[in-house]
Motif scaffolding. Structure first.
Motif, PDB file in Angstrom:
ATOM      1  N   GLU A 239     117.217  -4.519 140.233  1.00  0.00           N
ATOM      2  CA  GLU A 239     118.212  -4.645 139.042  1.00  0.00           C
ATOM      3  C   GLU A 239     118.185  -3.332 138.054  1.00  0.00           C
ATOM      4  O   GLU A 239     117.058  -2.900 137.832  1.00  0.00           O
ATOM      5  CB  GLU A 239     118.569  -5.903 138.475  1.00  0.00           C
ATOM      6  N   LYS A 240     119.215  -2.909 137.427  1.00  0.00           N
ATOM      7  CA  LYS A 240     118.965  -2.045 136.373  1.00  0.00           C
ATOM      8  C   LYS A 240     118.384  -2.596 135.059  1.00  0.00           C
ATOM      9  O   LYS A 240     118.696  -3.762 134.682  1.00  0.00           O
ATOM     10  CB  LYS A 240     120.118  -1.311 136.031  1.00  0.00           C
ATOM     11  N   CYS A 241     117.153  -2.332 134.588  1.00  0.00           N
ATOM     12  CA  CYS A 241     116.516  -2.804 133.375  1.00  0.00           C
ATOM     13  C   CYS A 241     116.625  -1.964 132.250  1.00  0.00           C
ATOM     14  O   CYS A 241     115.822  -0.976 132.432  1.00  0.00           O
ATOM     15  CB  CYS A 241     115.551  -3.497 133.758  1.00  0.00           C
ATOM     16  N   TYR A 242     117.142  -2.239 131.093  1.00  0.00           N
ATOM     17  CA  TYR A 242     117.227  -1.153 130.134  1.00  0.00           C
ATOM     18  C   TYR A 242     115.955  -1.441 129.109  1.00  0.00           C
ATOM     19  O   TYR A 242     115.618  -2.721 129.023  1.00  0.00           O
ATOM     20  CB  TYR A 242     118.475  -1.309 129.026  1.00  0.00           C
TER      21      TYR A 242
ATOM     22  N   GLY B  76     112.086  -8.574 122.832  1.00  0.00           N
ATOM     23  CA  GLY B  76     110.719  -8.157 123.219  1.00  0.00           C
ATOM     24  C   GLY B  76     110.778  -8.042 124.901  1.00  0.00           C
ATOM     25  O   GLY B  76     109.567  -7.829 125.191  1.00  0.00           O
ATOM     26  N   PHE B  77     111.885  -8.042 125.487  1.00  0.00           N
ATOM     27  CA  PHE B  77     111.967  -7.848 126.716  1.00  0.00           C
ATOM     28  C   PHE B  77     112.952  -7.117 127.219  1.00  0.00           C
ATOM     29  O   PHE B  77     113.925  -6.859 126.478  1.00  0.00           O
ATOM     30  CB  PHE B  77     112.122  -9.150 127.522  1.00  0.00           C
ATOM     31  N   GLY B  78     112.986  -6.626 128.334  1.00  0.00           N
ATOM     32  CA  GLY B  78     114.042  -5.757 129.177  1.00  0.00           C
ATOM     33  C   GLY B  78     115.373  -6.573 128.802  1.00  0.00           C
ATOM     34  O   GLY B  78     115.381  -7.601 128.723  1.00  0.00           O
TER      35      GLY B  78
ATOM     36  N   CYS C  65     113.787  -8.351 134.888  1.00  0.00           N
ATOM     37  CA  CYS C  65     114.032  -7.402 133.970  1.00  0.00           C
ATOM     38  C   CYS C  65     113.865  -8.156 132.613  1.00  0.00           C
ATOM     39  O   CYS C  65     113.097  -7.694 131.529  1.00  0.00           O
ATOM     40  CB  CYS C  65     115.640  -7.123 134.068  1.00  0.00           C
ATOM     41  N   GLU C  66     114.474  -9.350 132.387  1.00  0.00           N
ATOM     42  CA  GLU C  66     114.317 -10.177 131.027  1.00  0.00           C
ATOM     43  C   GLU C  66     113.051 -10.711 130.918  1.00  0.00           C
ATOM     44  O   GLU C  66     112.788 -11.739 129.968  1.00  0.00           O
ATOM     45  CB  GLU C  66     115.443 -10.970 131.121  1.00  0.00           C
ATOM     46  N   LYS C  67     112.044 -10.297 131.822  1.00  0.00           N
ATOM     47  CA  LYS C  67     110.605 -10.991 131.624  1.00  0.00           C
ATOM     48  C   LYS C  67     109.729  -9.688 131.573  1.00  0.00           C
ATOM     49  O   LYS C  67     108.504 -10.108 131.468  1.00  0.00           O
ATOM     50  CB  LYS C  67     110.164 -11.697 133.027  1.00  0.00           C
TER      51      LYS C  67
END
Length: 104
Positions: free
Chosen positions: A39-42, A92-94, A81-83
């Motif tokens: 997945e795309k992670c900003y 504090g996370f992607g 991503c969100e980890k």
């Protein structure tokens, strides 16, 4: 057609087919990465290491200007991503969407 010209024609045809195949595989690269469980992670890419999108004045891959840029993404394994740590993110996370960086 002589044997020599027939052989040269066959080699030219093979070279053209090989070049076309290589070009087609390069255009499907990002799609293949996303389909392969990524997945795309900003906000997680380091300066110049993003896979794509890095805001105005940039073109694409490798054009992020700073570490953890909020409008530059990198492919990461699906669900991670969100980890993934991002010191500029509000959480504090992607993020799955681009964001405005927070300064520490």
């Amino acid at each position: 057609m002589t044997n020599k010209s027939h052989t040269q024609h066959a080699i030219s045809t093979i070279a053209l087919a090989t070049a076309l195949g290589a070009a087609l595989s390069m255009t499907s690269g990002p799609l293949a990465a996303e389909e392969a469980g990524n997945e795309k992670c900003y906000g997680v890419a380091l300066k110049g290491k993003n896979d794509c999108k890095a805001g105005p004045g940039t073109t694409c891959a490798g054009t992020s200007k700073t570490d953890y840029q909020g409008n530059a993404w990198k492919y990461v394994p699906q669900g991670t991503c969100e980890k993934t740590a991002s010191p500029t993110s509000p959480t504090g996370f992607g993020q799955l969407q681009e964001f405005k960086e927070q300064k520490s």
